[in-house]
Write a protein that holds these residues in place. Structure first.
Motif, PDB file in Angstrom:
ATOM      1  N   ALA A 300       0.824  -1.221   0.000  1.00  0.00           N
ATOM      2  CA  ALA A 300       0.000   0.000   0.000  1.00  0.00           C
ATOM      3  C   ALA A 300       0.858   1.271   0.000  1.00  0.00           C
ATOM      4  O   ALA A 300       0.354   2.367  -0.237  1.00  0.00           O
ATOM      5  N   THR A 301       2.153   1.125   0.265  1.00  0.00           N
ATOM      6  CA  THR A 301       3.017   2.309   0.405  1.00  0.00           C
ATOM      7  C   THR A 301       3.281   2.974  -0.945  1.00  0.00           C
ATOM      8  O   THR A 301       3.601   2.322  -1.922  1.00  0.00           O
ATOM      9  N   GLN A 302       3.130   4.303  -0.957  1.00  0.00           N
ATOM     10  CA  GLN A 302       3.417   5.066  -2.178  1.00  0.00           C
ATOM     11  C   GLN A 302       4.704   5.868  -2.049  1.00  0.00           C
ATOM     12  O   GLN A 302       5.292   6.275  -3.039  1.00  0.00           O
ATOM     13  N   MET A 303       5.152   6.130  -0.820  1.00  0.00           N
ATOM     14  CA  MET A 303       6.323   6.987  -0.630  1.00  0.00           C
ATOM     15  C   MET A 303       7.190   6.432   0.492  1.00  0.00           C
ATOM     16  O   MET A 303       6.705   6.181   1.598  1.00  0.00           O
ATOM     17  N   GLY A 304       8.468   6.222   0.191  1.00  0.00           N
ATOM     18  CA  GLY A 304       9.415   5.739   1.188  1.00  0.00           C
ATOM     19  C   GLY A 304      10.150   6.895   1.845  1.00  0.00           C
ATOM     20  O   GLY A 304       9.730   8.058   1.750  1.00  0.00           O
ATOM     21  N   PRO A 305      11.286   6.600   2.493  1.00  0.00           N
ATOM     22  CA  PRO A 305      12.071   7.654   3.132  1.00  0.00           C
ATOM     23  C   PRO A 305      12.939   8.379   2.112  1.00  0.00           C
ATOM     24  O   PRO A 305      13.030   7.956   0.958  1.00  0.00           O
ATOM     25  N   LEU A 306      13.612   9.436   2.561  1.00  0.00           N
ATOM     26  CA  LEU A 306      14.680  10.034   1.759  1.00  0.00           C
ATOM     27  C   LEU A 306      15.884   9.097   1.796  1.00  0.00           C
ATOM     28  O   LEU A 306      15.965   8.197   2.633  1.00  0.00           O
ATOM     29  N   ILE A 307      16.835   9.314   0.901  1.00  0.00           N
ATOM     30  CA  ILE A 307      17.924   8.357   0.729  1.00  0.00           C
ATOM     31  C   ILE A 307      18.881   8.303   1.930  1.00  0.00           C
ATOM     32  O   ILE A 307      19.428   7.251   2.241  1.00  0.00           O
ATOM     33  N   SER A 308      19.054   9.439   2.617  1.00  0.00           N
ATOM     34  CA  SER A 308      20.094   9.475   3.653  1.00  0.00           C
ATOM     35  C   SER A 308      19.805  10.582   4.655  1.00  0.00           C
ATOM     36  O   SER A 308      18.995  11.480   4.398  1.00  0.00           O
ATOM     37  N   ALA A 309      20.533  10.519   5.770  1.00  0.00           N
ATOM     38  CA  ALA A 309      20.412  11.585   6.768  1.00  0.00           C
ATOM     39  C   ALA A 309      20.838  12.919   6.151  1.00  0.00           C
ATOM     40  O   ALA A 309      20.219  13.966   6.402  1.00  0.00           O
ATOM     41  N   ALA A 310      21.878  12.880   5.315  1.00  0.00           N
ATOM     42  CA  ALA A 310      22.377  14.122   4.698  1.00  0.00           C
ATOM     43  C   ALA A 310      21.308  14.729   3.790  1.00  0.00           C
ATOM     44  O   ALA A 310      21.114  15.952   3.771  1.00  0.00           O
ATOM     45  N   GLN A 311      20.594  13.870   3.044  1.00  0.00           N
ATOM     46  CA  GLN A 311      19.567  14.401   2.143  1.00  0.00           C
ATOM     47  C   GLN A 311      18.427  15.005   2.960  1.00  0.00           C
ATOM     48  O   GLN A 311      17.866  16.033   2.603  1.00  0.00           O
ATOM     49  N   ARG A 312      18.096  14.351   4.094  1.00  0.00           N
ATOM     50  CA  ARG A 312      17.030  14.914   4.923  1.00  0.00           C
ATOM     51  C   ARG A 312      17.455  16.271   5.493  1.00  0.00           C
ATOM     52  O   ARG A 312      16.664  17.210   5.554  1.00  0.00           O
ATOM     53  N   GLU A 313      18.717  16.389   5.889  1.00  0.00           N
ATOM     54  CA  GLU A 313      19.194  17.690   6.387  1.00  0.00           C
ATOM     55  C   GLU A 313      19.095  18.749   5.305  1.00  0.00           C
ATOM     56  O   GLU A 313      18.755  19.902   5.557  1.00  0.00           O
ATOM     57  N   ARG A 314      19.402  18.320   4.076  1.00  0.00           N
ATOM     58  CA  ARG A 314      19.340  19.254   2.950  1.00  0.00           C
ATOM     59  C   ARG A 314      17.898  19.742   2.747  1.00  0.00           C
ATOM     60  O   ARG A 314      17.651  20.942   2.585  1.00  0.00           O
ATOM     61  N   VAL A 315      16.948  18.819   2.805  1.00  0.00           N
ATOM     62  CA  VAL A 315      15.539  19.198   2.626  1.00  0.00           C
ATOM     63  C   VAL A 315      15.096  20.095   3.786  1.00  0.00           C
ATOM     64  O   VAL A 315      14.444  21.122   3.592  1.00  0.00           O
ATOM     65  N   ARG A 316      15.513  19.712   5.008  1.00  0.00           N
ATOM     66  CA  ARG A 316      15.153  20.530   6.191  1.00  0.00           C
ATOM     67  C   ARG A 316      15.749  21.933   6.108  1.00  0.00           C
ATOM     68  O   ARG A 316      15.198  22.880   6.667  1.00  0.00           O
ATOM     69  N   SER A 317      16.899  22.047   5.429  1.00  0.00           N
ATOM     70  CA  SER A 317      17.527  23.375   5.328  1.00  0.00           C
ATOM     71  C   SER A 317      16.645  24.309   4.491  1.00  0.00           C
ATOM     72  O   SER A 317      16.723  25.524   4.608  1.00  0.00           O
ATOM     73  N   TYR A 318      15.818  23.734   3.629  1.00  0.00           N
ATOM     74  CA  TYR A 318      14.855  24.549   2.871  1.00  0.00           C
ATOM     75  C   TYR A 318      13.561  24.737   3.666  1.00  0.00           C
ATOM     76  O   TYR A 318      13.018  25.834   3.727  1.00  0.00           O
ATOM     77  N   VAL A 319      13.072  23.635   4.237  1.00  0.00           N
ATOM     78  CA  VAL A 319      11.787  23.681   4.951  1.00  0.00           C
ATOM     79  C   VAL A 319      11.873  22.818   6.208  1.00  0.00           C
ATOM     80  O   VAL A 319      11.747  21.591   6.133  1.00  0.00           O
ATOM     81  N   PRO A 320      12.096  23.422   7.382  1.00  0.00           N
ATOM     82  CA  PRO A 320      12.036  22.629   8.614  1.00  0.00           C
ATOM     83  C   PRO A 320      10.633  22.032   8.759  1.00  0.00           C
ATOM     84  O   PRO A 320       9.650  22.635   8.295  1.00  0.00           O
ATOM     85  N   GLU A 321      10.554  20.845   9.389  1.00  0.00           N
ATOM     86  CA  GLU A 321       9.249  20.172   9.477  1.00  0.00           C
ATOM     87  C   GLU A 321       8.198  21.002  10.218  1.00  0.00           C
ATOM     88  O   GLU A 321       7.001  20.770  10.059  1.00  0.00           O
ATOM     89  N   ASP A 322       8.653  21.969  11.066  1.00  0.00           N
ATOM     90  CA  ASP A 322       7.653  22.773  11.785  1.00  0.00           C
ATOM     91  C   ASP A 322       7.415  24.136  11.126  1.00  0.00           C
ATOM     92  O   ASP A 322       6.725  24.993  11.682  1.00  0.00           O
ATOM     93  N   ALA A 323       7.951  24.337   9.938  1.00  0.00           N
ATOM     94  CA  ALA A 323       7.711  25.609   9.237  1.00  0.00           C
ATOM     95  C   ALA A 323       6.257  25.636   8.766  1.00  0.00           C
ATOM     96  O   ALA A 323       5.680  24.588   8.476  1.00  0.00           O
ATOM     97  N   PRO A 324       5.668  26.834   8.663  1.00  0.00           N
ATOM     98  CA  PRO A 324       4.280  26.897   8.187  1.00  0.00           C
ATOM     99  C   PRO A 324       4.168  26.333   6.772  1.00  0.00           C
ATOM    100  O   PRO A 324       5.035  26.578   5.935  1.00  0.00           O
ATOM    101  N   ALA A 325       3.121  25.533   6.538  1.00  0.00           N
ATOM    102  CA  ALA A 325       2.912  24.953   5.206  1.00  0.00           C
ATOM    103  C   ALA A 325       1.430  24.969   4.896  1.00  0.00           C
ATOM    104  O   ALA A 325       0.584  24.869   5.801  1.00  0.00           O
ATOM    105  N   ALA A 326       1.078  25.086   3.617  1.00  0.00           N
ATOM    106  CA  ALA A 326      -0.341  25.069   3.224  1.00  0.00           C
ATOM    107  C   ALA A 326      -0.915  23.673   3.415  1.00  0.00           C
ATOM    108  O   ALA A 326      -2.054  23.511   3.828  1.00  0.00           O
ATOM    109  N   ILE A 327      -0.107  22.659   3.093  1.00  0.00           N
ATOM    110  CA  ILE A 327      -0.556  21.260   3.230  1.00  0.00           C
ATOM    111  C   ILE A 327       0.636  20.454   3.750  1.00  0.00           C
ATOM    112  O   ILE A 327       1.761  20.617   3.258  1.00  0.00           O
ATOM    113  N   ARG A 328       0.373  19.614   4.733  1.00  0.00           N
ATOM    114  CA  ARG A 328       1.453  18.729   5.194  1.00  0.00           C
ATOM    115  C   ARG A 328       0.881  17.339   5.438  1.00  0.00           C
ATOM    116  O   ARG A 328      -0.145  17.200   6.112  1.00  0.00           O
TER     117      ARG A 328
END
Ligand code: NAD
Length: 455
Positions: A300-328
């Motif tokens: 049933a899964t459509q989306m897995g994790p990001l490839i690595s801790a480094a990639q997640r840090e890179r994504v967080r550097s653009y949008v921290p998980e607690d930043a305001p978002a229209a849809i999450r």
């Protein structure tokens, strides 16, 4: 320099394998062996080369489930996606095999003799693959290069060498000559760099970030080395007011969440005509929230994790998980490099609307009219792909013509088929892969004139 690559399952953070790296001295030896194998391979009759590649495709087909499980373990791809990727390798090998006997050259009428052109293999080709689609992208270069009579040295990404190594085993099992297709795991800056700079490598096919691609291009230029680049993207998904909004909203999540957004074609800028913007966002919210993130082994899964801790840090550097978002959306907590589906509302010059984030993040931006849509779509250094949704055929054709990108789709998000050309405008790349011209990209064209004058 690393001595070995430690492969981690990105969904669990558990170790999967340890892989030794290829030193520059070993790269040198690999080029020598590849060149020797290539000479014999190129001398084989085309039908014989085609038969070997069909056998290679057959062995891969027999092992699709095993390859898919490896992809799941090293890249965290959902099982269905991973199976599609392994099957794509089969298709690419079969398509390339079908091209071997069709690499026919031409004969052009001239005065005083016969003029023929032939397509000759280049020699040894280096394929430098990324981690986002380790199997398909490795095969995009490898299959046509082998078919056109070349040897291939494949350097997989640091995080995802396992499927490539397995493909090399299957090649040998299928009768691909020893040395003709070798996989050289290692760091980009060491193993990759040694390959790019090696005078015995005739062409480099690189897929990855634009910054790395530019450096490789400069290095190739110093040796006038042939080069294909498939680089980044920041592709638009343009929704006009006359579109089937329900369909457009239902399709949008997959276009930037598939592969957890780690896709050079991700439609990460959602441009919506202002008169329907609010309605579209209302429809988009449940579609994004119901995109299932979780255990890649669960069907049933459509989306897995990001490839690595480094990639997640890179994504967080653009949008921290607690930043305001229209849809999450939701993502698993705990072990694994998880990041939730996120849609931001933004302005065209926001950093998140300009740079490739390579994560499950899109930015929604309203536009006024067709001219404004085209202006915004083109307001990027990239030009890989894009989609537009409209019921107006004339508009579909006008906008497809006006958007500077290599791969566009109307009322759909499809963009990559092994039998149609793929590649980018502007900073998204150089040259094309796949499609009818795939083999020719691994040849030199030689023109020969034979005089019929009496001596
Ligand atoms: P990268 O472009 O640095 O690496 C891609 C491949 O190139 C890997 O195999 C790597 O080992 C190799 N490489 C790196 N430096 C090299 C060099 N100097 N010479 C030869 N080969 C070299 O990408 P990355 O570091 O894995 O990821 C960084 C960012 O790049 C990502 O966050 C993402 O934004 C982007 N990216 C884009 C794509 C794409 O398809 N557009 C693919 C992967 C990564």
């Amino acid at each position: 320099m690393l001595q070995e690559l430690r492969i981690i399952n990105p969904a669990t953070e558990e170790p999967v394998a340890v892989v030794p790296v290829t030193t520059p001295a070993e790269v040198d030896e690999a080029v020598r062996r590849a060149a020797a194998a290539q000479e014999k391979w190129a001398a084989l009759p085309p039908g014989d080369r085609a038969r070997v590649l069909r056998r290679f495709a057959g062995v891969v087909r027999d092992h699709v489930p095993a390859l898919a499980r490896l992809e799941l373990a090293e890249a965290g791809h959902p099982l269905g996606n991973a199976e599609w990727e392994a099957n794509n390798v089969v298709d690419l090998l079969e398509y390339a095999a079908g091209g071997v006997e069709r690499l026919t050259g031409t004969q052009i009428p001239v005065a005083g003799g016969l003029n023929i052109t032939v397509q000759e293999p280049l020699g040894v080709v280096a394929v430098i693959a990324p981690w986002n689609f380790p199997m398909p992208i490795a095969a995009w270069g490898t299959a046509p290069a082998l078919a056109a009579g070349n040897a291939v040295l494949l350097k997989p990404a640091e995080t995802t060498p396992l499927t490539a190594l397995r493909l090399a085993e299957y090649a040998l099992e299928a009768g691909v000559p020893e040395g003709l297709f070798q996989v050289l795991p290692g760091e980009g800056a060491v193993t990759g760099n040694a390959l790019v700079g090696h005078p015995g490598v005739a062409k480099v096919v690189f897929t990855g970030s634009t910054a790395t691609g530019r450096g490789i291009a400069a290095k190739c230029a110093a040796q006038t080395k042939r080069l294909t680049l498939e680089l980044g993207g920041k592709s638009p998904n343009i929704v006009f007011a006359d579109a089937d909004l329900e369909r457009a909203a239902a399709a949008a999540p997959g276009s930037f969440l598939d592969n957890t957004g780690q896709d050079c074609c991700a439609r990460s800028r959602i441009l919506v005509q202002r008169s329907v913007y609010d309605r579209f966002m209302e429809l988009l919210e449940p579609a994004v929230k119901s995109f299932v993130a979780g255990d890649p082994a669960d069907p049933a899964t459509q989306m897995g994790p990001l490839i690595s801790a480094a990639q997640r840090e890179r994504v967080r550097s653009y949008v921290p998980e607690d930043a305001p978002a229209a849809i999450r959306g939701e993502a698993p907590k705990g072990k694994g490099f998880w990041y939730p589906a996120t849609v931001l509302e933004g302005r065209p010059d926001d950093r998140t609307a300009v740079e490739e984030i390579f994560g499950p993040v899109a930015v929604a931006i309203p536009f006024e009219d067709e001219a404004d849509a085209v202006r915004l779509a083109n307001a990027t250094d990239y030009g890989l792909s894009g989609s537009l949704w409209t019921r107006d055929v004339g508009r579909a054709l006008r906008v497809s013509g006006a958007v500077a990108a290599g791969n566009l789709s109307v009322n759909s998000h499809s963009s990559v088929r092994y039998w149609t050309p793929f590649g980018g405008y502007k900073q998204s790349g150089l040259g094309r892969e796949l499609g009818p011209g795939a083999l020719a990209a691994f040849t030199e064209t030689k023109n020969i004139f034979i005089s019929t004058e009496e001596s």
